[in-house]
Scaffold this motif. Structure first.
Motif, PDB file in Angstrom:
ATOM      1  N   GLU A   4       0.831  -1.199   0.000  1.00  6.15           N
ATOM      2  CA  GLU A   4       0.000   0.000   0.000  1.00  6.15           C
ATOM      3  C   GLU A   4       0.872   1.258   0.000  1.00  6.15           C
ATOM      4  O   GLU A   4       0.562   2.235  -0.673  1.00  6.15           O
ATOM      5  CB  GLU A   4      -0.911  -0.030   1.237  1.00  6.15           C
ATOM      6  CG  GLU A   4      -2.017   0.977   1.206  1.00  6.15           C
ATOM      7  CD  GLU A   4      -2.954   0.829   2.401  1.00  6.15           C
ATOM      8  OE1 GLU A   4      -3.430   1.867   2.875  1.00  6.15           O
ATOM      9  OE2 GLU A   4      -3.189  -0.309   2.837  1.00  6.15           O
ATOM     10  N   ALA A   5       1.994   1.212   0.733  1.00 12.71           N
ATOM     11  CA  ALA A   5       2.911   2.358   0.774  1.00 12.71           C
ATOM     12  C   ALA A   5       3.531   2.610  -0.596  1.00 12.71           C
ATOM     13  O   ALA A   5       3.680   3.760  -1.022  1.00 12.71           O
ATOM     14  CB  ALA A   5       3.997   2.126   1.816  1.00 12.71           C
ATOM     15  N   SER A  47      10.560   6.289   2.599  1.00 16.16           N
ATOM     16  CA  SER A  47      10.834   5.805   3.959  1.00 16.16           C
ATOM     17  C   SER A  47       9.742   6.241   4.926  1.00 16.16           C
ATOM     18  O   SER A  47       9.318   5.465   5.788  1.00 16.16           O
ATOM     19  CB  SER A  47      12.183   6.336   4.453  1.00 16.16           C
ATOM     20  OG  SER A  47      13.215   5.840   3.664  1.00 16.16           O
ATOM     21  N   LEU A  48       9.292   7.482   4.779  1.00 20.43           N
ATOM     22  CA  LEU A  48       8.223   8.004   5.629  1.00 20.43           C
ATOM     23  C   LEU A  48       6.937   7.209   5.449  1.00 20.43           C
ATOM     24  O   LEU A  48       6.272   6.852   6.421  1.00 20.43           O
ATOM     25  CB  LEU A  48       7.990   9.488   5.307  1.00 20.43           C
ATOM     26  CG  LEU A  48       6.917  10.195   6.105  1.00 20.43           C
ATOM     27  CD1 LEU A  48       7.359  10.344   7.560  1.00 20.43           C
ATOM     28  CD2 LEU A  48       6.631  11.549   5.495  1.00 20.43           C
ATOM     29  N   GLY A  53       2.886   4.658   7.247  1.00 17.93           N
ATOM     30  CA  GLY A  53       1.732   4.109   6.549  1.00 17.93           C
ATOM     31  C   GLY A  53       1.254   5.017   5.426  1.00 17.93           C
ATOM     32  O   GLY A  53       1.510   6.219   5.416  1.00 17.93           O
ATOM     33  N   ALA A  54       0.552   4.423   4.485  1.00 18.95           N
ATOM     34  CA  ALA A  54       0.107   5.139   3.285  1.00 18.95           C
ATOM     35  C   ALA A  54      -0.892   6.245   3.604  1.00 18.95           C
ATOM     36  O   ALA A  54      -0.953   7.247   2.903  1.00 18.95           O
ATOM     37  CB  ALA A  54      -0.501   4.162   2.286  1.00 18.95           C
ATOM     38  N   GLY A  55      -1.660   6.111   4.656  1.00 20.36           N
ATOM     39  CA  GLY A  55      -2.670   7.107   5.002  1.00 20.36           C
ATOM     40  C   GLY A  55      -2.116   8.322   5.722  1.00 20.36           C
ATOM     41  O   GLY A  55      -2.845   9.283   5.966  1.00 20.36           O
ATOM     42  N   TYR A  56      -0.839   8.307   6.065  1.00 20.34           N
ATOM     43  CA  TYR A  56      -0.231   9.404   6.827  1.00 20.34           C
ATOM     44  C   TYR A  56      -0.242  10.721   6.054  1.00 20.34           C
ATOM     45  O   TYR A  56      -0.461  11.775   6.611  1.00 20.34           O
ATOM     46  CB  TYR A  56       1.195   9.023   7.226  1.00 20.34           C
ATOM     47  CG  TYR A  56       1.944  10.133   7.901  1.00 20.34           C
ATOM     48  CD1 TYR A  56       1.654  10.493   9.215  1.00 20.34           C
ATOM     49  CD2 TYR A  56       2.939  10.838   7.228  1.00 20.34           C
ATOM     50  CE1 TYR A  56       2.329  11.521   9.832  1.00 20.34           C
ATOM     51  CE2 TYR A  56       3.630  11.861   7.835  1.00 20.34           C
ATOM     52  CZ  TYR A  56       3.316  12.199   9.144  1.00 20.34           C
ATOM     53  OH  TYR A  56       3.994  13.217   9.758  1.00 20.34           O
ATOM     54  N   VAL A  57      -0.009  10.658   4.758  1.00 23.13           N
ATOM     55  CA  VAL A  57       0.131  11.860   3.942  1.00 23.13           C
ATOM     56  C   VAL A  57      -1.237  12.340   3.471  1.00 23.13           C
ATOM     57  O   VAL A  57      -1.959  11.610   2.799  1.00 23.13           O
ATOM     58  CB  VAL A  57       1.033  11.592   2.717  1.00 23.13           C
ATOM     59  CG1 VAL A  57       1.149  12.824   1.852  1.00 23.13           C
ATOM     60  CG2 VAL A  57       2.400  11.111   3.157  1.00 23.13           C
ATOM     61  N   THR A  58      -1.561  13.588   3.840  1.00 26.52           N
ATOM     62  CA  THR A  58      -2.821  14.169   3.375  1.00 26.52           C
ATOM     63  C   THR A  58      -2.589  15.317   2.400  1.00 26.52           C
ATOM     64  O   THR A  58      -3.387  15.523   1.508  1.00 26.52           O
ATOM     65  CB  THR A  58      -3.662  14.675   4.564  1.00 26.52           C
ATOM     66  OG1 THR A  58      -2.876  15.597   5.327  1.00 26.52           O
ATOM     67  CG2 THR A  58      -4.105  13.515   5.442  1.00 26.52           C
ATOM     68  N   HIS A  59      -1.509  16.054   2.560  1.00 26.30           N
ATOM     69  CA  HIS A  59      -1.176  17.174   1.670  1.00 26.30           C
ATOM     70  C   HIS A  59       0.150  16.856   0.982  1.00 26.30           C
ATOM     71  O   HIS A  59       1.216  17.254   1.438  1.00 26.30           O
ATOM     72  CB  HIS A  59      -1.077  18.483   2.451  1.00 26.30           C
ATOM     73  CG  HIS A  59      -2.332  18.828   3.188  1.00 26.30           C
ATOM     74  ND1 HIS A  59      -3.486  19.208   2.546  1.00 26.30           N
ATOM     75  CD2 HIS A  59      -2.618  18.836   4.518  1.00 26.30           C
ATOM     76  CE1 HIS A  59      -4.420  19.445   3.430  1.00 26.30           C
ATOM     77  NE2 HIS A  59      -3.929  19.218   4.635  1.00 26.30           N
ATOM     78  N   GLU A  60       0.040  16.126  -0.127  1.00 29.23           N
ATOM     79  CA  GLU A  60       1.231  15.607  -0.809  1.00 29.23           C
ATOM     80  C   GLU A  60       2.215  16.701  -1.201  1.00 29.23           C
ATOM     81  O   GLU A  60       3.401  16.611  -0.903  1.00 29.23           O
ATOM     82  CB  GLU A  60       0.847  14.837  -2.084  1.00 29.23           C
ATOM     83  CG  GLU A  60      -0.055  13.673  -1.881  1.00 29.23           C
ATOM     84  CD  GLU A  60      -1.532  14.014  -2.011  1.00 29.23           C
ATOM     85  OE1 GLU A  60      -1.881  15.180  -2.281  1.00 29.23           O
ATOM     86  OE2 GLU A  60      -2.353  13.110  -1.809  1.00 29.23           O
ATOM     87  N   ASN A  61       1.718  17.734  -1.896  1.00 28.00           N
ATOM     88  CA  ASN A  61       2.604  18.786  -2.401  1.00 28.00           C
ATOM     89  C   ASN A  61       3.362  19.474  -1.273  1.00 28.00           C
ATOM     90  O   ASN A  61       4.570  19.683  -1.363  1.00 28.00           O
ATOM     91  CB  ASN A  61       1.825  19.818  -3.216  1.00 28.00           C
ATOM     92  CG  ASN A  61       1.359  19.260  -4.536  1.00 28.00           C
ATOM     93  OD1 ASN A  61       1.975  18.376  -5.100  1.00 28.00           O
ATOM     94  ND2 ASN A  61       0.253  19.777  -5.035  1.00 28.00           N
ATOM     95  N   ALA A  62       2.653  19.829  -0.221  1.00 29.26           N
ATOM     96  CA  ALA A  62       3.283  20.527   0.896  1.00 29.26           C
ATOM     97  C   ALA A  62       4.359  19.653   1.554  1.00 29.26           C
ATOM     98  O   ALA A  62       5.453  20.136   1.855  1.00 29.26           O
ATOM     99  CB  ALA A  62       2.233  20.935   1.919  1.00 29.26           C
TER     100      ALA A  62
END
Length: 175
Positions: A4-5, A47-48, A53-62
């Motif tokens: 998923e990551a 690595s992050l 986990g894949a759900g950690y990132v909500t604002h990809e660009n930032a």
């Protein structure tokens, strides 16, 4: 099978890579550092995603831009510290290894093209850093003159002058 990551990484990479590469190019002190910083940025992102986990990132660009900014700062502060302790060794050309000759080229054509490319590359390396950035942004990333001017905080006429003057000099050199 992709995790998923890994799938989330591919998705983020696809939607951010051009903007990040453009940002790094504009902010780098040397064009030779662009690829390293770009790769380090996405390595840290991957690595992050693996750690959080894949759900950690909500604002990809930032997030990716913040990682890129940190990588640029870290890269140049490390280089400055390193310069205090190490004197640079002489290096050979960056492209010492020739690529394999494709079937549709003769050996002579390949040799002539390699000489022309090497001459052009040496000429561009002799130009100021901002001129090399303009060439990279124009011919590698396909950005327009207004976009380049905004990124490099230059006037459009200055970008045009540097680009067209260098093209003219390059043509004269390679004739």
């Amino acid at each position: 099978m992709y995790s998923e990551a890994a799938l989330r990484f591919d998705e983020i990479y696809d939607c951010t890579n051009k903007a990040v590469l453009t940002f790094i190019t504009a902010k780098c002190g040397r064009t030779a550092d662009i690829c390293d910083i770009f790769q380090e940025t996405y390595t840290e992102l991957y690595s992050l995603l693996l750690r959080r986990g894949a759900g950690y990132v909500t604002h990809e660009n930032a997030l990716v831009m913040r990682i890129a900014k940190r990588k640029i700062a870290k890269h140049y502060s490390f280089l400055e510290r390193l310069k205090m302790f190490v004197t640079p060794l002489p290096t050979h050309g960056e492209n010492d290894d020739l690529e394999e000759i494709e079937d549709n080229f003769s050996t002579e054509d390949f040799a002539v093209n390699q000489v022309l490319l090497e001459n052009a590359w040496q000429f561009l390396k002799s130009k100021p850093e901002d001129t090399r950035k303009i060439f990279y942004l124009t011919y590698e990333l396909g950005l327009s003159i207004p976009e380049i001017a905004q990124l490099l905080s230059m006037s459009e006429s200055s970008v045009k002058n540097k680009l067209y003057r260098t093209i003219k000099e390059l043509r004269k050199l390679l004739k």
